[in-house]
Scaffold this motif. Sequence first.
Motif, short mmCIF file in Angstrom:
data_model
loop_
_atom_site.label_atom_id
_atom_site.label_comp_id
_atom_site.label_asym_id
_atom_site.label_seq_id
_atom_site.Cartn_x
_atom_site.Cartn_y
_atom_site.Cartn_z
N ILE A 35 -9.27 -87.03 31.82
CA ILE A 35 -9.20 -85.63 31.37
C ILE A 35 -8.01 -85.43 30.42
N GLU A 36 -6.89 -86.01 30.80
CA GLU A 36 -5.67 -85.88 29.98
C GLU A 36 -5.92 -86.42 28.55
N ALA A 37 -6.77 -87.45 28.46
CA ALA A 37 -7.10 -88.05 27.16
C ALA A 37 -8.24 -87.29 26.46
N ASP A 38 -8.71 -86.19 27.05
CA ASP A 38 -9.80 -85.40 26.50
C ASP A 38 -11.06 -86.22 26.32
N ASN A 39 -11.34 -87.02 27.33
CA ASN A 39 -12.48 -87.94 27.28
C ASN A 39 -13.72 -87.33 27.94
N THR A 40 -14.82 -87.38 27.23
CA THR A 40 -16.12 -86.93 27.77
C THR A 40 -16.74 -88.07 28.56
N SER A 41 -17.06 -87.84 29.84
CA SER A 41 -17.66 -88.91 30.64
C SER A 41 -18.54 -88.32 31.73
N ALA A 42 -19.33 -89.20 32.35
CA ALA A 42 -20.31 -88.72 33.33
C ALA A 42 -20.11 -89.40 34.68
N PHE A 43 -20.70 -90.60 34.86
CA PHE A 43 -20.64 -91.23 36.18
C PHE A 43 -19.21 -91.59 36.58
N ASN A 44 -18.88 -91.26 37.84
CA ASN A 44 -17.66 -91.76 38.47
C ASN A 44 -17.85 -91.59 39.97
N CYS A 45 -17.81 -92.69 40.70
CA CYS A 45 -18.01 -92.63 42.15
C CYS A 45 -16.72 -92.12 42.80
N ARG A 46 -16.65 -90.81 42.93
CA ARG A 46 -15.44 -90.18 43.49
C ARG A 46 -15.83 -88.94 44.29
N ARG A 47 -14.85 -88.45 45.03
CA ARG A 47 -15.09 -87.23 45.82
C ARG A 47 -14.96 -86.01 44.91
N ALA A 48 -15.60 -84.92 45.32
CA ALA A 48 -15.45 -83.67 44.57
C ALA A 48 -13.99 -83.22 44.67
N THR A 49 -13.52 -82.54 43.63
CA THR A 49 -12.14 -82.07 43.60
C THR A 49 -11.86 -81.19 44.82
N GLY A 50 -10.84 -81.57 45.58
CA GLY A 50 -10.44 -80.79 46.75
C GLY A 50 -11.44 -80.84 47.90
N SER A 51 -12.22 -81.94 48.00
CA SER A 51 -13.26 -82.01 49.02
C SER A 51 -13.43 -83.46 49.47
N SER A 52 -14.04 -83.65 50.67
CA SER A 52 -14.33 -85.02 51.11
C SER A 52 -15.76 -85.41 50.76
N ASN A 53 -16.52 -84.48 50.19
CA ASN A 53 -17.90 -84.77 49.77
C ASN A 53 -17.92 -85.53 48.45
N TRP A 54 -18.99 -86.28 48.26
CA TRP A 54 -19.16 -86.93 46.96
C TRP A 54 -19.33 -85.88 45.87
N SER A 55 -18.70 -86.11 44.76
CA SER A 55 -18.93 -85.29 43.57
C SER A 55 -20.32 -85.60 42.99
N ASN A 56 -20.90 -84.69 42.25
CA ASN A 56 -22.15 -85.00 41.53
C ASN A 56 -21.94 -86.12 40.52
N HIS A 57 -20.70 -86.34 40.11
CA HIS A 57 -20.40 -87.47 39.22
C HIS A 57 -20.69 -88.80 39.93
N ALA A 58 -20.55 -88.82 41.26
CA ALA A 58 -20.80 -90.05 42.02
C ALA A 58 -22.29 -90.40 42.05
N TYR A 59 -23.12 -89.41 41.78
CA TYR A 59 -24.57 -89.62 41.70
C TYR A 59 -25.03 -89.85 40.25
N GLY A 60 -24.11 -89.77 39.31
CA GLY A 60 -24.48 -89.92 37.91
C GLY A 60 -25.27 -88.73 37.40
N GLU A 61 -25.08 -87.58 38.05
CA GLU A 61 -25.84 -86.38 37.68
C GLU A 61 -24.93 -85.26 37.22
N ALA A 62 -23.77 -85.60 36.71
CA ALA A 62 -22.83 -84.60 36.19
C ALA A 62 -22.09 -85.18 34.99
N ILE A 63 -21.65 -84.30 34.12
CA ILE A 63 -20.91 -84.74 32.94
C ILE A 63 -19.78 -83.74 32.66
N ASP A 64 -18.65 -84.26 32.21
CA ASP A 64 -17.52 -83.42 31.80
C ASP A 64 -17.36 -83.57 30.29
#
Length: 239
Positions: free
Chosen positions: A141-170
Amino acid sequence: MKRAATMAFVVLASVSCGAAEPVPPARVPVTSTTAYEKPASPAATPSPTAPPAFKAKVSNVSRDRLPYSWRPGCPVHYRDLRLITLSYWGFDGKPHTGELVVRETVTDDIVTVFRKLYGWRWPIKQMKLVDAYKADDFDSIEADNTSAFNCRRATGSSNWSNHAYGEAIDINPRENPYVTASGSTAHENAEKFTERPMKGKGVINPGDKVVKAFSQVGWEWGGYWSGAKDYQHFSKGGG
Ligand SMILES: [Zn+2]
């Protein structure tokens, strides 16, 4: 305009007259030779200033392309992800080629949207796999990079982010920050982009054509969330 229309009429009229007569065989090779000798005619070739056509290539993604963003135990196997290599329009006003990893089931959605963005010359700062930042979301984010898949938890949560499913993009995360309910961002370089609506290169606004393009393929915008707003975030079906 009037003059051109008149000239076009004259040309058409003469062609039409010619066509009414028996066509002399000699005219055919003359016409085709003329066309052949002028390959640079505007109708046949794009002007030198026209950008290259949008391209998108979808391919399987190997484990070694995702050394940091994927690991065993992630909710989607890497064999169900795809690498999209695609054209995007840069902040520098030039065409570029970027890479995104998404779930196989949403590749058409992404290609459809990014074809539109490119056609509009809608600017994107850069587009690399998050692995270029060792899958560190903050650094990407700091590098202003556009990306999608990342197997990580949702911000401030223990649930998987939609990025972990490859179904979200920033998209352009500096210009489109995650803004807390109290109006702050974790990124100093994004502080001037926390308000909406606002003008600016690569900024996404409520109801704009970027939001609509995603909406048309069933992706929802994080800028519509209540409480915290995630202006960079689109996901299939929301969340
Ligand atoms: Zn996101």
